[in-house]
Scaffold this motif. Sequence first.
Motif, PDB file in Angstrom:
ATOM      1  N   ARG A  93       0.843  -1.201   0.000  1.00  0.00           N
ATOM      2  CA  ARG A  93       0.000   0.000   0.000  1.00  0.00           C
ATOM      3  C   ARG A  93       0.878   1.251   0.000  1.00  0.00           C
ATOM      4  N   LYS A  94       1.902   1.248   0.857  1.00  0.00           N
ATOM      5  CA  LYS A  94       2.789   2.405   0.951  1.00  0.00           C
ATOM      6  C   LYS A  94       3.523   2.637  -0.373  1.00  0.00           C
ATOM      7  N   ARG A  95       3.938   1.541  -1.009  1.00  0.00           N
ATOM      8  CA  ARG A  95       4.661   1.677  -2.279  1.00  0.00           C
ATOM      9  C   ARG A  95       3.741   2.242  -3.364  1.00  0.00           C
ATOM     10  N   ILE A  96       2.515   1.705  -3.438  1.00  0.00           N
ATOM     11  CA  ILE A  96       1.565   2.213  -4.441  1.00  0.00           C
ATOM     12  C   ILE A  96       1.255   3.682  -4.187  1.00  0.00           C
ATOM     13  N   GLN A  97       1.083   4.028  -2.909  1.00  0.00           N
ATOM     14  CA  GLN A  97       0.808   5.424  -2.581  1.00  0.00           C
ATOM     15  C   GLN A  97       1.965   6.307  -3.025  1.00  0.00           C
ATOM     16  N   ALA A  98       3.185   5.817  -2.839  1.00  0.00           N
ATOM     17  CA  ALA A  98       4.360   6.583  -3.270  1.00  0.00           C
ATOM     18  C   ALA A  98       4.368   6.760  -4.788  1.00  0.00           C
ATOM     19  N   VAL A  99       3.989   5.710  -5.510  1.00  0.00           N
ATOM     20  CA  VAL A  99       3.914   5.796  -6.976  1.00  0.00           C
ATOM     21  C   VAL A  99       2.902   6.864  -7.381  1.00  0.00           C
ATOM     22  N   ILE A 100       1.727   6.846  -6.737  1.00  0.00           N
ATOM     23  CA  ILE A 100       0.686   7.828  -7.063  1.00  0.00           C
ATOM     24  C   ILE A 100       1.162   9.236  -6.724  1.00  0.00           C
ATOM     25  N   TYR A 101       1.841   9.393  -5.595  1.00  0.00           N
ATOM     26  CA  TYR A 101       2.403  10.696  -5.243  1.00  0.00           C
ATOM     27  C   TYR A 101       3.332  11.197  -6.353  1.00  0.00           C
ATOM     28  N   SER A 102       4.221  10.305  -6.806  1.00  0.00           N
ATOM     29  CA  SER A 102       5.214  10.720  -7.812  1.00  0.00           C
ATOM     30  C   SER A 102       4.550  11.045  -9.142  1.00  0.00           C
ATOM     31  N   LYS A 103       3.476  10.309  -9.480  1.00  0.00           N
ATOM     32  CA  LYS A 103       2.782  10.539 -10.744  1.00  0.00           C
ATOM     33  C   LYS A 103       1.936  11.807 -10.720  1.00  0.00           C
ATOM     34  N   THR A 104       1.594  12.259  -9.538  1.00  0.00           N
ATOM     35  CA  THR A 104       0.743  13.452  -9.413  1.00  0.00           C
ATOM     36  C   THR A 104       1.527  14.656  -8.897  1.00  0.00           C
ATOM     37  N   ASN A 105       2.852  14.580  -9.087  1.00  0.00           N
ATOM     38  CA  ASN A 105       3.739  15.709  -8.780  1.00  0.00           C
ATOM     39  C   ASN A 105       3.769  16.083  -7.305  1.00  0.00           C
ATOM     40  N   ARG A 106       3.485  15.107  -6.432  1.00  0.00           N
ATOM     41  CA  ARG A 106       3.634  15.329  -4.992  1.00  0.00           C
ATOM     42  C   ARG A 106       4.973  14.725  -4.572  1.00  0.00           C
ATOM     43  N   ILE A 107       6.026  15.356  -5.016  1.00  0.00           N
ATOM     44  CA  ILE A 107       7.367  14.783  -4.935  1.00  0.00           C
ATOM     45  C   ILE A 107       7.846  14.607  -3.494  1.00  0.00           C
ATOM     46  N   GLU A 108       7.626  15.611  -2.656  1.00  0.00           N
ATOM     47  CA  GLU A 108       8.078  15.516  -1.265  1.00  0.00           C
ATOM     48  C   GLU A 108       7.393  14.343  -0.562  1.00  0.00           C
ATOM     49  N   GLU A 109       6.073  14.190  -0.817  1.00  0.00           N
ATOM     50  CA  GLU A 109       5.334  13.078  -0.209  1.00  0.00           C
ATOM     51  C   GLU A 109       5.848  11.734  -0.725  1.00  0.00           C
ATOM     52  N   ALA A 110       6.221  11.703  -2.016  1.00  0.00           N
ATOM     53  CA  ALA A 110       6.741  10.461  -2.600  1.00  0.00           C
ATOM     54  C   ALA A 110       8.059  10.068  -1.949  1.00  0.00           C
ATOM     55  N   TYR A 111       8.965  11.060  -1.819  1.00  0.00           N
ATOM     56  CA  TYR A 111      10.240  10.786  -1.147  1.00  0.00           C
ATOM     57  C   TYR A 111      10.003  10.221   0.258  1.00  0.00           C
ATOM     58  N   LYS A 112       9.153  10.895   0.995  1.00  0.00           N
ATOM     59  CA  LYS A 112       8.903  10.484   2.379  1.00  0.00           C
ATOM     60  C   LYS A 112       8.329   9.070   2.444  1.00  0.00           C
ATOM     61  N   ALA A 113       7.386   8.763   1.549  1.00  0.00           N
ATOM     62  CA  ALA A 113       6.769   7.431   1.547  1.00  0.00           C
ATOM     63  C   ALA A 113       7.796   6.349   1.244  1.00  0.00           C
ATOM     64  N   TYR A 114       8.650   6.601   0.252  1.00  0.00           N
ATOM     65  CA  TYR A 114       9.687   5.614  -0.078  1.00  0.00           C
ATOM     66  C   TYR A 114      10.690   5.461   1.067  1.00  0.00           C
ATOM     67  N   GLU A 115      11.068   6.570   1.693  1.00  0.00           N
ATOM     68  CA  GLU A 115      12.022   6.519   2.807  1.00  0.00           C
ATOM     69  C   GLU A 115      11.445   5.740   3.986  1.00  0.00           C
ATOM     70  N   GLU A 116      10.143   5.915   4.245  1.00  0.00           N
ATOM     71  CA  GLU A 116       9.500   5.178   5.334  1.00  0.00           C
ATOM     72  C   GLU A 116       9.512   3.674   5.072  1.00  0.00           C
ATOM     73  N   ILE A 117       9.315   3.300   3.806  1.00  0.00           N
ATOM     74  CA  ILE A 117       9.391   1.879   3.448  1.00  0.00           C
ATOM     75  C   ILE A 117      10.805   1.363   3.681  1.00  0.00           C
ATOM     76  N   LEU A 118      11.790   2.132   3.214  1.00  0.00           N
ATOM     77  CA  LEU A 118      13.193   1.731   3.362  1.00  0.00           C
ATOM     78  C   LEU A 118      13.545   1.546   4.834  1.00  0.00           C
ATOM     79  N   PHE A 119      13.115   2.476   5.663  1.00  0.00           N
ATOM     80  CA  PHE A 119      13.447   2.434   7.086  1.00  0.00           C
ATOM     81  C   PHE A 119      12.752   1.268   7.781  1.00  0.00           C
ATOM     82  N   SER A 120      11.443   1.134   7.583  1.00  0.00           N
ATOM     83  CA  SER A 120      10.685   0.095   8.298  1.00  0.00           C
ATOM     84  C   SER A 120      11.052  -1.307   7.826  1.00  0.00           C
ATOM     85  N   GLU A 121      11.194  -1.470   6.514  1.00  0.00           N
ATOM     86  CA  GLU A 121      11.543  -2.797   6.006  1.00  0.00           C
ATOM     87  C   GLU A 121      12.979  -3.173   6.365  1.00  0.00           C
TER      88      GLU A 121
END
Length: 345
Positions: free
Chosen positions: A186-214
Amino acid sequence: MQIGEVIRKYRKDRNMTQEEMAGRLGVTAPAVNKWEKGVAQPDIMLLAPIARLLGITLETLLSFHEELTGDEIGRLVMEVDQRFERESYEEVFQYVSNRIQEYPNCHQLIWQMALILDARHITNEVENADVYEEQILRWYQRALESTDAKVQRNSANSLIQYYIRKEMYDKAEEYLHYFSEEDTERKRIQAVIYSKTNRIEEAYKAYEEILFSEGQVLNMVFHSLYMLSAQAGDMVQARKYIEKESSLSCLLEMGKYSEVSCRLESVVQEQNAEETLLLVKQIRDSIPTIGGFANSWLYAHMEFKEISETFEKRLRNNLLKCFSDRETFGYMDGNAEWEELICQD
């Protein structure tokens, strides 16, 4: 489920006896008994009255196979793949439609069949593609009605991927609630949608949260594998897992403390005095780096609570108490450097 089993199930759900059902339908009780045992089937003229009496639809009454086993679904999927080798898309589509009509309540089958058609539709040039797409979407929606959370999630994911392909990101986002909040996908898909809709800061944060938690999860997995190997007495293998855990902490920039502290259990297990002394010094000296990840560029868009000096001091004191435990570190008795180390304030 055979038609007799359907009749028996819904008759009992309505607390109706075979005699009562027979009386209302104008047949004998033995006739109803034969239907339920599968010895005979009701006359076609009785199907609608039976469905009304039981409070179900004809579709439900005639769903001879509400569910299929995994093996049965697998065979049907294989059959569809084989048909694509010798038949047109339209012919295979019709075959799939017939199977879904035959098993209208098997949501796993509906989702898998829709997925196959969807995938083939993407990779092959198909005439009248819009017509097929509309039906595939309806099947995905039907599969969402499943009571099986896994089927629901898979169907939602298929819908999300479809709408992302169509660049309908708002529509794709609507189906994320079928995933749990903690689901990495879910987090990864949300990050993809963020990046596709020009919400770049949110995309970075979502990907970083995945990296940290996983990363935390993987570290725990390596440590659990270490424990299994150690319990089996295979310390060579156990050491390899610890090295991987340490390397992962380094790769993910979790801080020096995280890199070295994971090794403690293995040196204690082996009662290696020289390595224990060296490692404990490293652990002590690296306490200030326990929150080192907060300063890493890898997590630049995340916010972390600052670790206080009070916490660091408390951790240092707790570690010294731990190292003073003779039951665990008794093998270090008589080592002057060790005694000096654990007596420090």
